[in-house]
Design a protein around this motif. Structure first.
Motif, mmCIF file in Angstrom:
data_model
loop_
_atom_site.group_PDB
_atom_site.id
_atom_site.type_symbol
_atom_site.label_atom_id
_atom_site.label_comp_id
_atom_site.label_asym_id
_atom_site.label_seq_id
_atom_site.Cartn_x
_atom_site.Cartn_y
_atom_site.Cartn_z
ATOM 1 N N UNK A 101 70.629 33.370 15.236
ATOM 2 C CA UNK A 101 69.850 32.635 14.752
ATOM 3 C C UNK A 101 68.192 33.098 13.978
ATOM 4 N N UNK A 102 67.581 33.575 15.653
ATOM 5 C CA UNK A 102 66.134 34.107 14.858
ATOM 6 C C UNK A 102 66.918 35.861 13.560
ATOM 7 N N UNK A 103 67.337 36.238 14.157
ATOM 8 C CA UNK A 103 66.958 37.432 12.895
ATOM 9 C C UNK A 103 67.107 36.971 11.339
ATOM 10 N N UNK A 104 68.758 35.417 11.386
ATOM 11 C CA UNK A 104 68.502 35.559 10.255
ATOM 12 C C UNK A 104 67.577 35.145 10.248
ATOM 13 N N UNK A 105 66.856 33.900 10.705
ATOM 14 C CA UNK A 105 65.202 33.415 10.436
ATOM 15 C C UNK A 105 64.594 33.748 10.034
ATOM 16 N N UNK A 106 63.888 35.192 10.893
ATOM 17 C CA UNK A 106 62.991 35.865 9.863
ATOM 18 C C UNK A 106 63.093 36.583 8.729
ATOM 19 N N UNK A 107 64.607 36.610 8.315
ATOM 20 C CA UNK A 107 64.606 36.776 7.192
ATOM 21 C C UNK A 107 64.955 36.496 6.051
ATOM 22 N N UNK A 108 65.115 34.810 6.658
ATOM 23 C CA UNK A 108 64.623 34.040 5.445
ATOM 24 C C UNK A 108 62.651 33.727 5.262
ATOM 25 N N UNK A 109 62.598 33.829 6.316
ATOM 26 C CA UNK A 109 60.568 33.772 6.044
ATOM 27 C C UNK A 109 60.303 35.224 5.085
ATOM 28 N N UNK A 110 60.816 36.511 5.432
ATOM 29 C CA UNK A 110 60.314 38.006 4.955
ATOM 30 C C UNK A 110 60.613 37.040 3.485
ATOM 31 N N UNK A 111 61.556 36.837 3.447
ATOM 32 C CA UNK A 111 62.433 36.810 1.576
ATOM 33 C C UNK A 111 61.150 36.373 0.845
ATOM 34 N N UNK A 112 60.589 34.543 1.765
ATOM 35 C CA UNK A 112 59.492 33.980 1.189
ATOM 36 C C UNK A 112 57.829 33.987 0.923
#
Lengths: 356, 356
Positions: A75-86
């Motif tokens: 979840x941490x890595x997927x969450x980091x990805x959506x935040x970077x996209x943001x």
């Protein structure tokens, strides 16, 4: 452990730590090409560090845990990805909106304007090259977000692949929403504000994170469909609350001016409701101040008063209420533990009633 | 089958067909959001249809086949992805370079300037919003490229993951190269032209495609290292040939003016060599015409003559020769069939000696 992960402050702290690690790695790698390339990553990092409640990572974590996911790193890595996209989208959005500040600091364009000013003559040139750097920064963060998605650990490959498809789908919709939102200022037949909110806000801020989190946990297709519908209601409610706060918010709390949306002539759902409800002479009065540069305080109060008095604000509040209600009903039907239903219900409540 | 796939014209035809299918799908999906969103995809498609020898897909196919890959769909999809990344970067590069044409037609910015002109007042506004549409188009194609990579069929997941990492690495380098290239016009200590070529050209036009193709076929680590080095030599040779053609090319063949590079003051390796070799008075004469808007034919001939007479052009040719030689040596050491060594040798030869 469960409680820790679903605490918004913990998710934020862990996400911040995770993203700091990613940026250190990239900055190091970029510096080896050239310190000036490292500067671009440092500039993007300032924005990431400064900003954000990490709402989107929180949604990833919530959905992942709710559907039985139990590996924090996933979840941490997927969450980091959506935040970077943001952040990537904010950087590009600011180029389009010609903004040079974000989160109370200079954005990438703003930082590069400062850096380039002594070396370039005209302000137009400074702006152009600063925007060019910001353009690259956004491209890099989109790519970095995909790189992270591709490297999500401890998950069956087919799930990761499916999660990346949802990620791509959210990019497809948000870029379309951005185009249509931009064109709505001058298009002959603009899309409705709700349609744009569905594309631009619901897609990548809610549907993407929820579907990615749930998919990584192995949620079934019917559950994903329900989540999609929850995200749609939630995302539009979020946008409508944004619109209300944009005109009627407490500036001391939101940190944003209430004059901006009226001065820019932003055609929100509330404004559409105003035009649908107001009498002809009120519409004419509104037209005289709506989208006018150098709007006075008096003119702002007049416009806000017109929106209020014709019932457009109340209609917007009612719609937020309905959307929240619908989301709660759908959450209740999810095949997840009651404790997680509460987590989702809280998200809906906070989204609908937030004051900043 | 083998021969068909390694024939450049066949790879191009198959890639074109593949990309046409992708665009039809996306255009259809975008139209369902709004025809105006479909227009953005149609605009990008025009550029994809118009352009390209599909060099990068060809490199993917060549490396994939050379290392034993035998599923045409695998190489086709990976090749399509690298081509879309290429077009995305061209669209964003054109924003940075303020170009409105590409491949002899209007690029995305140019197409949108035409569409927006009747609806927007000032030329500056038209340009800004047209660039905004092009910004979104580039973002979408980057994302679409990753979506394709993620969906590459018939390959073990670990290989696909590794190929995507190479893809991400090439984006990391090309965006850095783009930034440094842009800054080289006004930076205090610009990188050398060869360093920029390594980042900007070798990375995503050669290393990316070759490493992706070979990885998908399961090539060993030592082979990938050699390919990386081949790509570096090949990519720089490609760029140096570009520089020579940019000043000494046959306009009738290249379709490009020979005045552009001198007028824009492009600091190529050849120009660096000129400054390192020329006498002080020749450097002064060159400075008077280099980077000067409205360069006359006489001034162009003078500058080109100075580059020629001091031996800078010959030095550039010699370097191309050396890079090609080094690439041939490395190719000879690859653990692949002799027939494929010839395919690679041909690529090197064509890159080094191309006249357009």
């Amino acid at each position: 452990m469960k409680d820790t992960l679903l605490d918004a402050a913990s998710v934020k702290a862990e996400t911040d730590r995770f993203l700091a690690g990613i940026f250190e790695e990239r900055i190091d790698q970029a510096d080896r090409v050239s310190v000036r390339y490292g500067d671009l990553w440092r500039s993007a990092r300032r924005l990431v560090d400064q900003g954000g409640k990490r709402l989107r990572p929180y949604l990833v974590h919530a959905a992942y845990r709710a559907f039985g996911g139990d590996d924090p790193d996933t979840a941490l890595q997927a969450g980091g990805a959506v935040e970077l996209l943001h952040v990537a989208l904010l950087i590009h959005d600011d180029i389009i909106d010609r903004d040079t500040r974000r989160y109370g600091i200079k954005n990438v364009t703003g930082q590069y304007m400062e850096a380039y000013a002594p070396r370039l003559g005209s302000p137009d040139e400074v702006r152009h090259y600063a925007n060019s750097a910001a353009l690259m920064a956004g491209d890099l963060l989109i790519s970095e977000a995909y790189r992270l998605m591709n490297g999500i650990p401890d998950v069956p490959p087919a799930r990761r692949q499916k999660a990346i498809d949802f990620f791509a789908e959210s990019v497809f919709l948000v870029c379309g929403g951005e185009l249509l939102d931009t064109e709505s200022a001058f298009a002959a037949e603009p899309l409705s504000a709700l349609q744009i909110a569905e594309c631009k806000t619901a897609s990548y801020s809610f549907a993407g994170p929820l579907l990615i989190g749930a998919t990584l946990a192995g949620a079934a297709a019917d559950q994903l469909e329900k989540l999609q519908e929850i995200a749609s209601n939630l995302g539009i409610a979020y946008q409508l609350r944004d619109d209300v706060l944009g005109i009627f918010g407490d500036t001391a709390v939101t940190g944003k001016t209430t004059v901006g949306d009226i001065r820019e002539g932003k055609r929100t759902f509330m404004v559409e409701e105003f035009y649908a409800r107001a009498a002809a002479r009120d519409r004419q009065a509104f037209d005289r101040v709506f989208g006018v540069q150098g709007l006075s305080a008096g003119q702002y109060h007049q416009a806000a008063g017109l929106i209020e008095s014709c019932g457009a604000r109340a209609a917007c509040e009612e719609r937020i209420q309905q959307l929240g209600q619908r989301a709660h009903e759908l959450i209740d039907k999810l095949a997840i533990d009651g404790a997680y239903k509460q987590v989702f219900d809280d998200i809906v409540r906070r989204t609908a009633t937030r004051v900043k």
